[in-house]
Scaffold this motif. Structure first.
Motif, PDB file in Angstrom:
ATOM      1  N   PRO A 288       0.832  -1.208   0.000  1.00 36.97           N
ATOM      2  CA  PRO A 288       0.000   0.000   0.000  1.00 36.97           C
ATOM      3  C   PRO A 288       0.869   1.261   0.000  1.00 36.97           C
ATOM      4  CG  PRO A 288      -0.728  -1.540   1.684  1.00 36.97           C
ATOM      5  CD  PRO A 288       0.566  -2.064   1.143  1.00 36.97           C
ATOM      6  N   VAL A 289       0.380   2.257  -0.682  1.00 35.60           N
ATOM      7  CA  VAL A 289       1.071   3.539  -0.749  1.00 35.60           C
ATOM      8  C   VAL A 289       0.171   4.594  -0.105  1.00 35.60           C
ATOM      9  CG1 VAL A 289       1.956   5.326  -2.296  1.00 35.60           C
ATOM     10  CG2 VAL A 289       2.271   2.917  -2.873  1.00 35.60           C
ATOM     11  N   MET A 290       0.748   5.354   0.824  1.00 33.81           N
ATOM     12  CA  MET A 290       0.004   6.431   1.462  1.00 33.81           C
ATOM     13  C   MET A 290       0.902   7.663   1.485  1.00 33.81           C
ATOM     14  SD  MET A 290      -1.714   6.898   5.267  1.00 33.81           S
ATOM     15  CE  MET A 290      -0.501   5.913   6.051  1.00 33.81           C
ATOM     16  N   GLN A 291       0.404   8.740   0.899  1.00 37.31           N
ATOM     17  CA  GLN A 291       1.118  10.008   0.916  1.00 37.31           C
ATOM     18  C   GLN A 291       0.220  11.045   1.565  1.00 37.31           C
ATOM     19  OE1 GLN A 291       1.783  10.134  -3.427  1.00 37.31           O
ATOM     20  NE2 GLN A 291       3.867  10.716  -2.866  1.00 37.31           N
ATOM     21  N   VAL A 292       0.773  11.793   2.499  1.00 33.47           N
ATOM     22  CA  VAL A 292       0.042  12.907   3.093  1.00 33.47           C
ATOM     23  C   VAL A 292       0.272  14.102   2.182  1.00 33.47           C
ATOM     24  CG1 VAL A 292      -0.271  14.349   5.120  1.00 33.47           C
ATOM     25  CG2 VAL A 292       0.446  11.976   5.403  1.00 33.47           C
ATOM     26  N   LEU A 293      -0.778  14.557   1.529  1.00 32.91           N
ATOM     27  CA  LEU A 293      -0.656  15.678   0.600  1.00 32.91           C
ATOM     28  C   LEU A 293      -0.820  17.025   1.297  1.00 32.91           C
ATOM     29  CD1 LEU A 293      -2.718  14.193  -2.374  1.00 32.91           C
ATOM     30  CD2 LEU A 293      -0.240  14.117  -2.014  1.00 32.91           C
TER      31      LEU A 293
ATOM     32  N   ILE B 120      -3.935   7.566  -1.677  1.00 32.23           N
ATOM     33  CA  ILE B 120      -3.885   6.158  -1.282  1.00 32.23           C
ATOM     34  C   ILE B 120      -3.885   5.301  -2.547  1.00 32.23           C
ATOM     35  CG2 ILE B 120      -5.037   4.314   0.010  1.00 32.23           C
ATOM     36  CD1 ILE B 120      -4.246   6.643   1.815  1.00 32.23           C
ATOM     37  N   ASP B 121      -2.955   4.369  -2.623  1.00 32.31           N
ATOM     38  CA  ASP B 121      -2.881   3.480  -3.782  1.00 32.31           C
ATOM     39  C   ASP B 121      -2.539   2.072  -3.302  1.00 32.31           C
ATOM     40  OD1 ASP B 121      -3.013   2.782  -6.427  1.00 32.31           O
ATOM     41  OD2 ASP B 121      -1.147   3.766  -7.021  1.00 32.31           O
ATOM     42  N   ASN B 122      -2.918   1.081  -4.087  1.00 31.31           N
ATOM     43  CA  ASN B 122      -2.627  -0.333  -3.828  1.00 31.31           C
ATOM     44  C   ASN B 122      -3.276  -0.858  -2.554  1.00 31.31           C
ATOM     45  OD1 ASN B 122      -1.052  -0.323  -6.155  1.00 31.31           O
ATOM     46  ND2 ASN B 122       0.820   0.118  -5.027  1.00 31.31           N
ATOM     47  N   VAL B 123      -4.439  -0.339  -2.217  1.00 21.45           N
ATOM     48  CA  VAL B 123      -5.197  -0.859  -1.085  1.00 21.45           C
ATOM     49  C   VAL B 123      -6.464  -1.474  -1.666  1.00 21.45           C
ATOM     50  CG1 VAL B 123      -6.447  -0.298   1.040  1.00 21.45           C
ATOM     51  CG2 VAL B 123      -4.294   0.851   0.518  1.00 21.45           C
TER      52      VAL B 123
ATOM     53  N   LEU C 293      -8.535   3.912   5.810  1.00 11.96           N
ATOM     54  CA  LEU C 293      -8.775   5.354   5.911  1.00 11.96           C
ATOM     55  C   LEU C 293      -9.062   5.788   7.344  1.00 11.96           C
ATOM     56  CD1 LEU C 293     -10.977   5.934   2.739  1.00 11.96           C
ATOM     57  CD2 LEU C 293      -8.582   6.607   3.061  1.00 11.96           C
ATOM     58  N   LEU C 294      -9.733   4.934   8.123  1.00 12.32           N
ATOM     59  CA  LEU C 294     -10.136   5.323   9.473  1.00 12.32           C
ATOM     60  C   LEU C 294      -9.206   4.804  10.574  1.00 12.32           C
ATOM     61  CD1 LEU C 294     -13.989   5.031   9.084  1.00 12.32           C
ATOM     62  CD2 LEU C 294     -12.596   7.089   9.103  1.00 12.32           C
ATOM     63  N   ILE C 295      -8.164   4.082  10.190  1.00 11.75           N
ATOM     64  CA  ILE C 295      -7.180   3.614  11.177  1.00 11.75           C
ATOM     65  C   ILE C 295      -5.792   4.176  10.854  1.00 11.75           C
ATOM     66  CG2 ILE C 295      -6.016   1.603  12.171  1.00 11.75           C
ATOM     67  CD1 ILE C 295      -8.629  -0.003  11.538  1.00 11.75           C
ATOM     68  N   GLU C 296      -5.301   3.881   9.659  1.00 13.48           N
ATOM     69  CA  GLU C 296      -3.925   4.275   9.319  1.00 13.48           C
ATOM     70  C   GLU C 296      -3.774   5.776   9.090  1.00 13.48           C
ATOM     71  OE1 GLU C 296      -1.456   2.269   9.758  1.00 13.48           O
ATOM     72  OE2 GLU C 296      -2.866   0.672  10.225  1.00 13.48           O
ATOM     73  N   CYS C 297      -4.722   6.380   8.396  1.00 11.32           N
ATOM     74  CA  CYS C 297      -4.611   7.824   8.136  1.00 11.32           C
ATOM     75  C   CYS C 297      -4.677   8.637   9.433  1.00 11.32           C
ATOM     76  CB  CYS C 297      -5.674   8.266   7.135  1.00 11.32           C
ATOM     77  SG  CYS C 297      -5.401   7.569   5.481  1.00 11.32           S
TER      78      CYS C 297
END
Length: 169
Positions: free
Chosen positions: A18-23, A98-101, A110-114
């Motif tokens: 999974p990819v997560m970037q804070v924009l 968010i990508d690859n989730v 979205l409601l745990i990791e972010c």
């Protein structure tokens, strides 16, 4: 196994992480009421602090972007009398790519990791605002967003079960 056209071994598709970037991160709304100062009394009493957390996530118009909102309501009352000392409300947002989730795992992600990514900043804001408001800085305990998510799922399931048992007249 080999690919018949080239004779080369077949490459298995490796699962992508999974990819997560804070924009972006931002304070949408913030209020702090120093009730002690308004009433002209001392804030030397032992406080009883309550923190309520509410999370929300929504898809943005840009593909693979989501907005997360973390709302905190912090109330402090005198332990002995229950008189209010201060009230703080904070609505803190973050925009994530968010990508690859997988779709079935997106909601909990979205409601745990972010919120986990946003929390250190929220903690800092709460500490700074309470200190600047004339109280010792409030250092929030780490929030278990997984437990919060599970509790909300349980609450919703119980509400649905109760609604389905209610006779319609």
């Amino acid at each position: 196994m080999t690919d018949e056209t080239t004779g080369a071994p077949e490459a298995k598709a490796a699962p992508t992480a999974p990819v997560m970037q804070v924009l972006a991160q931002f304070i949408r709304d913030l209020s702090f009421e120093n009730i002690v100062a308004q009433k002209g009394i001392s804030n030397a009493a032992q406080p009883d602090v309550q923190v309520q957390v509410n999370l929300d996530a929504k898809k943005r118009s840009t593909e693979k972007q989501y907005e997360i909102s973390m709302k905190l309501k912090v109330t402090s009352k005198v332990k002995d009398s229950g008189d209010p000392m201060f009230l703080m409300e904070l609505d803190y947002g973050g925009i994530f790519h968010i990508d690859n989730v997988p779709e079935d795992q997106l909601h909990p992600f979205l409601l745990i990791e972010c919120p986990r990514m946003l929390f250190p900043y929220v903690r800092r804001i709460v500490g700074d605002v309470t200190r600047d408001g004339g109280f010792p800085p409030l250092n929030l305990e780490t929030i278990d967003f997984l437990a919060l998510y599970r509790a909300e799922l349980t609450r919703r399931a119980q509400a649905e079960a109760a609604a389905s048992e209610t006779p319609v007249s």
